[in-house]
Design an enzyme around this catalytic site. Sequence first.
Site, PDB file in Angstrom:
ATOM      1  N   LYS A  66      -9.303  13.636  85.402  1.00 27.74           N
ATOM      2  CA  LYS A  66      -9.659  12.536  84.505  1.00 27.74           C
ATOM      3  C   LYS A  66     -10.418  11.431  85.256  1.00 27.74           C
ATOM      4  CE  LYS A  66      -8.097  14.508  80.844  1.00 27.74           C
ATOM      5  NZ  LYS A  66      -9.028  14.970  79.799  1.00 27.74           N
ATOM      6  N   ASP A 106     -15.044  28.749  75.641  1.00 27.92           N
ATOM      7  CA  ASP A 106     -14.207  28.326  76.777  1.00 27.92           C
ATOM      8  C   ASP A 106     -15.080  27.405  77.620  1.00 27.92           C
ATOM      9  OD1 ASP A 106     -12.947  28.010  79.206  1.00 27.92           O
ATOM     10  OD2 ASP A 106     -12.418  30.123  79.445  1.00 27.92           O
ATOM     11  N   TYR A 128      -4.129  16.693  87.096  1.00 26.27           N
ATOM     12  CA  TYR A 128      -4.600  16.060  85.856  1.00 26.27           C
ATOM     13  C   TYR A 128      -5.309  14.733  86.179  1.00 26.27           C
ATOM     14  CZ  TYR A 128      -4.500  14.577  80.942  1.00 26.27           C
ATOM     15  OH  TYR A 128      -4.857  14.177  79.668  1.00 26.27           O
ATOM     16  N   SER A 151      -8.771   9.802  80.087  1.00 26.47           N
ATOM     17  CA  SER A 151      -7.354   9.458  79.882  1.00 26.47           C
ATOM     18  C   SER A 151      -7.058   8.236  80.741  1.00 26.47           C
ATOM     19  CB  SER A 151      -6.475  10.634  80.346  1.00 26.47           C
ATOM     20  OG  SER A 151      -5.130  10.233  80.458  1.00 26.47           O
TER      21      SER A 151
HETATM   22  N1  LIG Z   1      -2.230  13.880  74.031  1.00 23.44           N
HETATM   23  C1  LIG Z   1      -2.294  12.906  74.925  1.00 23.44           C
HETATM   24  O1  LIG Z   1      -1.310  12.152  75.152  1.00 23.44           O
HETATM   25  C2  LIG Z   1      -3.583  12.672  75.675  1.00 23.44           C
HETATM   26  C3  LIG Z   1      -3.732  11.460  76.374  1.00 23.44           C
HETATM   27  C4  LIG Z   1      -4.911  11.223  77.071  1.00 23.44           C
HETATM   28  C5  LIG Z   1      -5.934  12.159  77.045  1.00 23.44           C
HETATM   29  N2  LIG Z   1      -5.770  13.337  76.355  1.00 23.44           N
HETATM   30  C6  LIG Z   1      -6.869  14.303  76.394  1.00 23.44           C
HETATM   31  O2  LIG Z   1      -7.237  14.634  75.068  1.00 23.44           O
HETATM   32  C7  LIG Z   1      -7.917  15.897  75.073  1.00 23.44           C
HETATM   33  C8  LIG Z   1      -7.410  16.740  73.926  1.00 23.44           C
HETATM   34  O3  LIG Z   1      -6.055  17.076  74.165  1.00 23.44           O
HETATM   35  P1  LIG Z   1      -4.943  17.032  73.028  1.00 23.44           P
HETATM   36  O4  LIG Z   1      -3.954  16.013  73.430  1.00 23.44           O
HETATM   37  O5  LIG Z   1      -5.556  16.943  71.691  1.00 23.44           O
HETATM   38  O6  LIG Z   1      -4.242  18.455  73.280  1.00 23.44           O
HETATM   39  P2  LIG Z   1      -4.088  19.747  72.349  1.00 23.44           P
HETATM   40  O7  LIG Z   1      -3.411  20.745  73.216  1.00 23.44           O
HETATM   41  O8  LIG Z   1      -3.447  19.381  71.065  1.00 23.44           O
HETATM   42  O9  LIG Z   1      -5.601  20.198  72.066  1.00 23.44           O
HETATM   43  C9  LIG Z   1      -6.428  20.711  73.086  1.00 23.44           C
HETATM   44  C10 LIG Z   1      -7.341  21.784  72.517  1.00 23.44           C
HETATM   45  O10 LIG Z   1      -8.192  22.240  73.591  1.00 23.44           O
HETATM   46  C11 LIG Z   1      -8.267  23.651  73.512  1.00 23.44           C
HETATM   47  N3  LIG Z   1      -8.590  24.228  74.818  1.00 23.44           N
HETATM   48  C12 LIG Z   1      -7.763  24.464  75.868  1.00 23.44           C
HETATM   49  N4  LIG Z   1      -8.441  25.055  76.858  1.00 23.44           N
HETATM   50  C13 LIG Z   1      -9.722  25.183  76.448  1.00 23.44           C
HETATM   51  C14 LIG Z   1     -10.889  25.706  77.037  1.00 23.44           C
HETATM   52  N5  LIG Z   1     -10.886  26.266  78.258  1.00 23.44           N
HETATM   53  N6  LIG Z   1     -12.046  25.650  76.323  1.00 23.44           N
HETATM   54  C15 LIG Z   1     -12.064  25.134  75.078  1.00 23.44           C
HETATM   55  N7  LIG Z   1     -10.985  24.654  74.457  1.00 23.44           N
HETATM   56  C16 LIG Z   1      -9.824  24.668  75.138  1.00 23.44           C
HETATM   57  C17 LIG Z   1      -6.896  24.094  73.008  1.00 23.44           C
HETATM   58  O11 LIG Z   1      -6.941  25.412  72.453  1.00 23.44           O
HETATM   59  C18 LIG Z   1      -6.588  23.014  71.995  1.00 23.44           C
HETATM   60  O12 LIG Z   1      -7.073  23.364  70.715  1.00 23.44           O
HETATM   61  C19 LIG Z   1      -7.674  16.496  76.460  1.00 23.44           C
HETATM   62  O13 LIG Z   1      -8.840  16.337  77.251  1.00 23.44           O
HETATM   63  C20 LIG Z   1      -6.535  15.658  77.006  1.00 23.44           C
HETATM   64  O14 LIG Z   1      -6.519  15.629  78.405  1.00 23.44           O
HETATM   65  C21 LIG Z   1      -4.626  13.600  75.673  1.00 23.44           C
END
Ligand SMILES: NC(=O)c1ccc[n+]([C@@H]2O[C@H](COP(=O)([O-])OP(=O)(O)OC[C@H]3O[C@@H](n4cnc5c(N)ncnc54)[C@H](O)[C@@H]3O)[C@@H](O)[C@H]2O)c1
Length: 280
Positions: free
Chosen positions: A168, A70, A164, A151
């Site tokens: 970021k 975590d 959020y 992001s």
């Molecule tokens: N999907 C989008 O549109 C998008 C856009 C810009 C940035 N992001 C960023 O990309 C990153 C990954 O997100 P994603 O889109 O792949 O989402 P996702 O939900 O598919 O994956 C996120 C992963 O992080 C894990 N997680 C959550 N809390 C946690 C913690 N406390 N410690 C460790 N792991 C933890 C979850 O279990 C999951 O496996 C994030 O930082 C998100 O803000 C996503």
Amino acid sequence: MFGLGSQKKPSSHANAVVTGAGSGIGRAFALEIGRRGGAVLCSDIVLAAAEETAALVRQRGGQAWACHCDVSDLDQVEAMACRADEVLPAPVDLVINNAGVGVGGTPIGEVAIDDWHWTLGINLWGVIHGSHVFVPRLRKAGRGGIINVASTAGFSAAPLMGPYNVTKAGALALTETLAAELAGSGVAVTALCPTLVKTNINANGRIVGDSSRLFDRLMARFGMSAERVVNDALNALDRGDLYVMPQFDARMIWRAKRLVPRTYAMGTGLINRFGASRLN
Ligand SMILES: NC(=O)c1ccc[n+]([C@@H]2O[C@H](COP(=O)([O-])OP(=O)(O)OC[C@H]3O[C@@H](n4cnc5c(N)ncnc54)[C@H](O)[C@@H]3O)[C@@H](O)[C@H]2O)c1
């Protein structure tokens, strides 16, 4: 550029740690690092998901291990670093601070304080912990790289995404500071700033009401694949780029925000007030 000179590219044959590797962008990073000949410790708050990712990397011929972490808890990030020392063939030289959650749909003043704490704990403190634990190691080694998954939200300041956006923007500021502090050290730093990526972020997060439905529709229609985003990010790190914005809309927002900040803020507010209901 950060004086990478003739050193090996940070993304190739790396000894990597990826946080939030159980899903979405994190899983895509682990798979791509494996494909580029690297060894990777996949960590996630959901151990079974991290194990699944590690198994996928191994199925494709890469080397991978899994651990629970975590990222909001410094002790757990330190334990993950110790685990990396045990299992990886060589000291960590690539860190992907990726774990993150989505919160949205409620204006500042109404969004629950618990949602602020939850988002900041993971999205911002997670990146701070990852940097605190791994930067001294990389600096000492004098090589390698860090990708912080920020992001477009770090600079777009879109309404109803207050917590959020703040996390970021913090991740961006941290990455920019690191780039200055690590200049000439041989360690490259990149902030990944995508717009929409097809992942499980909505299902796993706290995006509520109309915003959640709109997010799903926009993601299905315009979302980029995690594989493409990750490929762009690793290539950007190899080039020594500080920012990577894989999508056209991210680059347009970046420019508009700087050229016409006041008009930009008014425009996003009006789109939110009058336009979102039509898109919904
Ligand atoms: N999907 C989008 O549109 C998008 C856009 C810009 C940035 N992001 C960023 O990309 C990153 C990954 O997100 P994603 O889109 O792949 O989402 P996702 O939900 O598919 O994956 C996120 C992963 O992080 C894990 N997680 C959550 N809390 C946690 C913690 N406390 N410690 C460790 N792991 C933890 C979850 O279990 C999951 O496996 C994030 O930082 C998100 O803000 C996503």
